[in-house]
Design a protein around this motif. Structure first.
Motif, PDB file in Angstrom:
ATOM      1  N   UNK A  21       6.594  10.338  -6.590  1.00 42.23           N
ATOM      2  CA  UNK A  21       7.704  10.580  -7.522  1.00 42.23           C
ATOM      3  C   UNK A  21       7.178  10.976  -8.896  1.00 42.23           C
ATOM      4  N   UNK A  22       6.108  10.339  -9.298  1.00 44.67           N
ATOM      5  CA  UNK A  22       5.522  10.679 -10.594  1.00 44.67           C
ATOM      6  C   UNK A  22       5.051  12.123 -10.603  1.00 44.67           C
ATOM      7  N   UNK A  23       4.450  12.556  -9.513  1.00 42.23           N
ATOM      8  CA  UNK A  23       3.958  13.928  -9.452  1.00 42.23           C
ATOM      9  C   UNK A  23       5.087  14.935  -9.315  1.00 42.23           C
ATOM     10  N   UNK A  74       0.828  -1.210   0.000  1.00 40.86           N
ATOM     11  CA  UNK A  74       0.000   0.000   0.000  1.00 40.86           C
ATOM     12  C   UNK A  74       0.860   1.257   0.000  1.00 40.86           C
ATOM     13  N   UNK A  75       1.851   1.313   0.854  1.00 38.11           N
ATOM     14  CA  UNK A  75       2.674   2.517   0.957  1.00 38.11           C
ATOM     15  C   UNK A  75       3.586   2.693  -0.243  1.00 38.11           C
ATOM     16  N   UNK A  76       3.998   1.600  -0.846  1.00 38.27           N
ATOM     17  CA  UNK A  76       4.853   1.688  -2.027  1.00 38.27           C
ATOM     18  C   UNK A  76       4.147   2.447  -3.152  1.00 38.27           C
ATOM     19  N   UNK A  77       2.882   2.198  -3.303  1.00 40.39           N
ATOM     20  CA  UNK A  77       2.111   2.886  -4.347  1.00 40.39           C
ATOM     21  C   UNK A  77       2.076   4.390  -4.092  1.00 40.39           C
ATOM     22  N   UNK A  91       8.910  -0.742   1.379  1.00 41.62           N
ATOM     23  CA  UNK A  91       8.196   0.439   0.902  1.00 41.62           C
ATOM     24  C   UNK A  91       9.095   1.302   0.021  1.00 41.62           C
ATOM     25  N   UNK A  92      10.322   1.540   0.485  1.00 45.29           N
ATOM     26  CA  UNK A  92      11.200   2.520  -0.171  1.00 45.29           C
ATOM     27  C   UNK A  92      12.111   1.924  -1.235  1.00 45.29           C
ATOM     28  N   UNK A  93      12.235   0.616  -1.264  1.00 40.32           N
ATOM     29  CA  UNK A  93      13.206   0.006  -2.170  1.00 40.32           C
ATOM     30  C   UNK A  93      12.966   0.388  -3.631  1.00 40.32           C
ATOM     31  N   UNK A  94      11.747   0.227  -4.112  1.00 37.71           N
ATOM     32  CA  UNK A  94      11.486   0.496  -5.525  1.00 37.71           C
ATOM     33  C   UNK A  94      11.760   1.929  -5.917  1.00 37.71           C
ATOM     34  N   UNK A  95      11.274   2.881  -5.111  1.00 35.85           N
ATOM     35  CA  UNK A  95      11.479   4.296  -5.431  1.00 35.85           C
ATOM     36  C   UNK A  95      12.949   4.679  -5.341  1.00 35.85           C
ATOM     37  N   UNK A  96      13.637   4.137  -4.335  1.00 37.20           N
ATOM     38  CA  UNK A  96      15.064   4.443  -4.183  1.00 37.20           C
ATOM     39  C   UNK A  96      15.864   3.896  -5.352  1.00 37.20           C
TER      40      UNK A  96
END
Length: 640
Positions: free
Chosen positions: A240-242, A231-234, A305-310
């Motif tokens: 980041x997209x915004x 949920x938080x990953x989304x 949660x943060x892995x993908x965005x990082x």
């Protein structure tokens, strides 16, 4: 109570199992088959072993499980959110707590067949309950994310109140990060990173914590962490997209036009700063509240949660770092290097636990790789200078484009002197081309100074080669005078002067005076030589011949050099004054001797074409040609 006939049937089943089973385990398996075949052959009836457990205790376990089954099942089949009613959620959690207590208390007696069977039923019921609380957990996360509050978080623990994007002014402030919509909250203002996003209401966080405690205690830590992180990953990905950051592969980044990539880098710098200073700390804060007392689960969930965005942020940086090392990219590369360098404390603090260590290490590796990229760009600059062909001379011996480009480039680069010194701190002069600088490197306090000095030598060598394409040695000297003066001036009035040092400036100022001396000798030695008269008297015919020769040569030199250019006013005046000091005394002396001869004095106007004032006037017309500028250019932050 088992009747006599049933007891005989059970005794026969036991006898068959003992006869056919080669050992106790096989006998138990046969009894288990019988129990599945007919309800009369239950395992507790078939067992001929004396109970280690009080039969009344086993019955209590049975009754407790039956009661819990009824209480829990009503929530398992409910078609509405359980946490919509606090009474329901409390009753459901209480039942789960009782079920966990039964499993914990009775597990030591699981070797008893009847207890083992009951525990198997309890485990199955627990799994069903965990499946439902997992759903409730996700539902709470989704519903809670629909409302949020944005609060300043001061290091001393005090709060000044809440901020929300309700007014038009707030909406305008948020526009830079959020874009057109405000559905997904992200932190503002960008200039003040001392903010924490409370993305879920406090009540929801409390409910999530109660569920998390039960899931972890029941052995469903990974499932709970996955429900939370998905949920938080989304939320982070949408943030980041915004912020304008696109999901780009390394290949896509490297194929982008530089102008487009520059814009993407700007968005990346904003996104990674907001992420490391606001978004990720806020996620850490939320994890610690949801999983308070469950540090391992909190750390695992935060990492997920943060892995993908990082990784998205770091992959973009890595793609730029390993891409083209064209010199014009230096300034954006420095920006990215400085951004990562300044964020390393945040990487260390936010990703401090063992689960996140690989993200911290990856950020450090990519940051260091930018240092290698910067060194590589300077090497490419050297190659660019070396490859610049010495084919077409600059008209009038003026300023060459390569000189303008390199000097403005280095001046702009030295505005980031501190960063460059940090990058070149560990430069090893291993190339054979650098062998000339090894002694200076040992004596220098700055590796950057050595690097800059080396580039200047490469440039000077290139200009020396270019000067040789002029057929006229005088014009060759003028070319070196122009470019040498430009180099020294650009060094003196910028940070580059501090990098190269006063000794370098003095040395090259002397070299420029040598270029002027070379020009005087190659241009005017022959003219002045004509004016020389031995101590003895000359025949009038010889004096007349010398005067005529001077007139021709002086006219030729003036006509030729009036098309040459000296771009800098002070240098042009220095050159004219030097010519006048060299030529005028000799000419004045010659004219005096010429006019002292009676045979020539009467016909002075016929052969004396230039007065001393005329010669001086012609000298002031030298070096006004229109040739000379040179184009070249720099890039961003580079001056003319």
């Amino acid at each position: 109570m088992v009747d006599n006939g049933e007891e005989k049937l059970l005794a026969m089943a036991r006898h068959i199992a003992k006869t056919m089973g080669r050992n106790e385990s096989m006998a138990d398996d046969i009894l288990h088959i019988f129990s599945n075949f007919d309800a009369r052959f239950s395992l507790d009836k078939l067992s001929d072993k004396p109970d280690e457990l009080d039969p009344r205790g086993s019955a209590d376990l049975h009754r407790s499980l039956k009661s819990l089954d009824r209480r829990i099942s009503q929530y398992l089949v409910a078609d509405h959110p359980i946490w919509a009613d606090s009474a329901d959620s409390s009753a459901f959690l209480d039942a789960i707590d009782e079920l966990m207590a039964i499993i914990r208390d009775w597990t030591p007696m699981a070797r008893d067949k009847s207890v083992g069977n009951y525990l198997a039923r309890a485990d199955d019921l627990m799994q069903q309950a965990m499946f439902r609380v997992d759903q409730e957990f996700r539902s709470l996360m989704d519903r809670g994310g629909e409302s949020f509050e944005l609060t300043r978080h001061f290091r001393n623990g005090e709060s000044t109140g809440d901020f929300c994007f309700d007014s038009e002014e707030d909406e305008d402030v948020a526009e830079g990060i959020l874009g057109d919509g405000l559905q997904i909250p992200v932190a503002q203002p960008v200039t003040d990173y001392n903010i924490v996003i409370d993305a879920l209401p406090s009540g929801t966080i409390g409910d999530l914590h109660e569920i998390a405690k039960r899931m972890v205690a029941a052995g469903f830590e990974k499932e709970c962490s996955h429900a939370y992180s998905s949920c938080r990953r989304e939320f982070l990905e949408e943030s980041l997209s915004r912020l304008g950051l696109q999901k780009l592969s390394i290949d896509e980044v490297q194929k982008m036009q530089w102008h487009d990539l520059e814009e993407e880098i700007e968005r990346w710098m904003k996104a990674i700063s907001v992420s490391l200073r606001v978004l990720f700390p806020s996620e850490r804060h939320l994890c610690e509240r949801v999983f308070v007392g469950l540090s391992s689960t909190a750390n695992l969930s935060f990492m997920e949660v943060c892995r993908g965005s990082t990784i998205q942020l770091l992959n973009f940086a890595d793609a730029v770092a390993i891409g083209s090392r064209a010199p014009e990219r230096l300034f954006k590369i420095i920006d990215m290097f400085e951004t990562l360098r300044d964020l390393m404390p945040e990487f260390d603090s936010v990703f401090a636990d063992q689960y996140c260590s690989f993200l911290r290490n990856e950020a450090l590796t990519i940051w260091k790789s930018f240092g290698g990229t910067i060194k590589g760009i300077f090497m490419e600059l050297e190659n660019l200078i070396r490859r610049d062909p010495a084919k077409t001379p600059v008209p009038g011996g003026g300023l060459h484009p390569i000189t303008r480009y390199v000097m403005n480039y280095l001046r702009a680069a030295c505005k980031s002197r501190q960063t460059l010194e940090q990058v070149f701190e560990e430069v090893a002069l291993t190339s054979k081309d650098y062998s000339k600088l090894e002694d200076r490197a040992a004596a220098s306090s700055s590796s950057l100074s050595v690097q800059m000095e080396w580039i200047m030598e490469v440039l000077e060598s290139n200009l020396e080669a270019k000067s040789k394409i002029y057929k006229d040695l005088s014009l060759s000297s003028v070319f070196l005078m122009n470019n040498g003066r430009y180099i020294v001036q650009k060094v003196k009035d910028s940070e580059l002067g501090s990098v190269l040092g006063e000794d370098w400036i003095r040395k090259h100022s002397v070299k420029n005076r040598q270029y002027l001396g070379n020009y005087l000798r190659s241009s005017w030695s022959k003219v002045i030589g004509v004016l020389k008269v031995d101590s003895g008297s000359l025949a009038p015919a010889a004096m007349k011949e010398k005067l005529q020769s001077f007139n021709v040569q002086f006219e030729q030199v003036c006509q030729t050099q009036s098309t040459w250019v000296i771009f800098e006013h002070q240098l042009r005046e220095e050159a004219r004054i030097s010519v006048a000091k060299t030529l005028l005394p000799a000419y004045q002396k010659f004219v005096g001797r010429y006019q002292s001869l009676p045979e020539l004095a009467k016909r002075t106007d016929r052969y004396l074409k230039y007065t001393v004032e005329d010669v001086e006037g012609r000298i002031t017309e030298l070096f006004e040609g229109g040739g000379g500028g040179g184009g070249g250019g720099g890039g961003r932050r580079m001056e003319d």
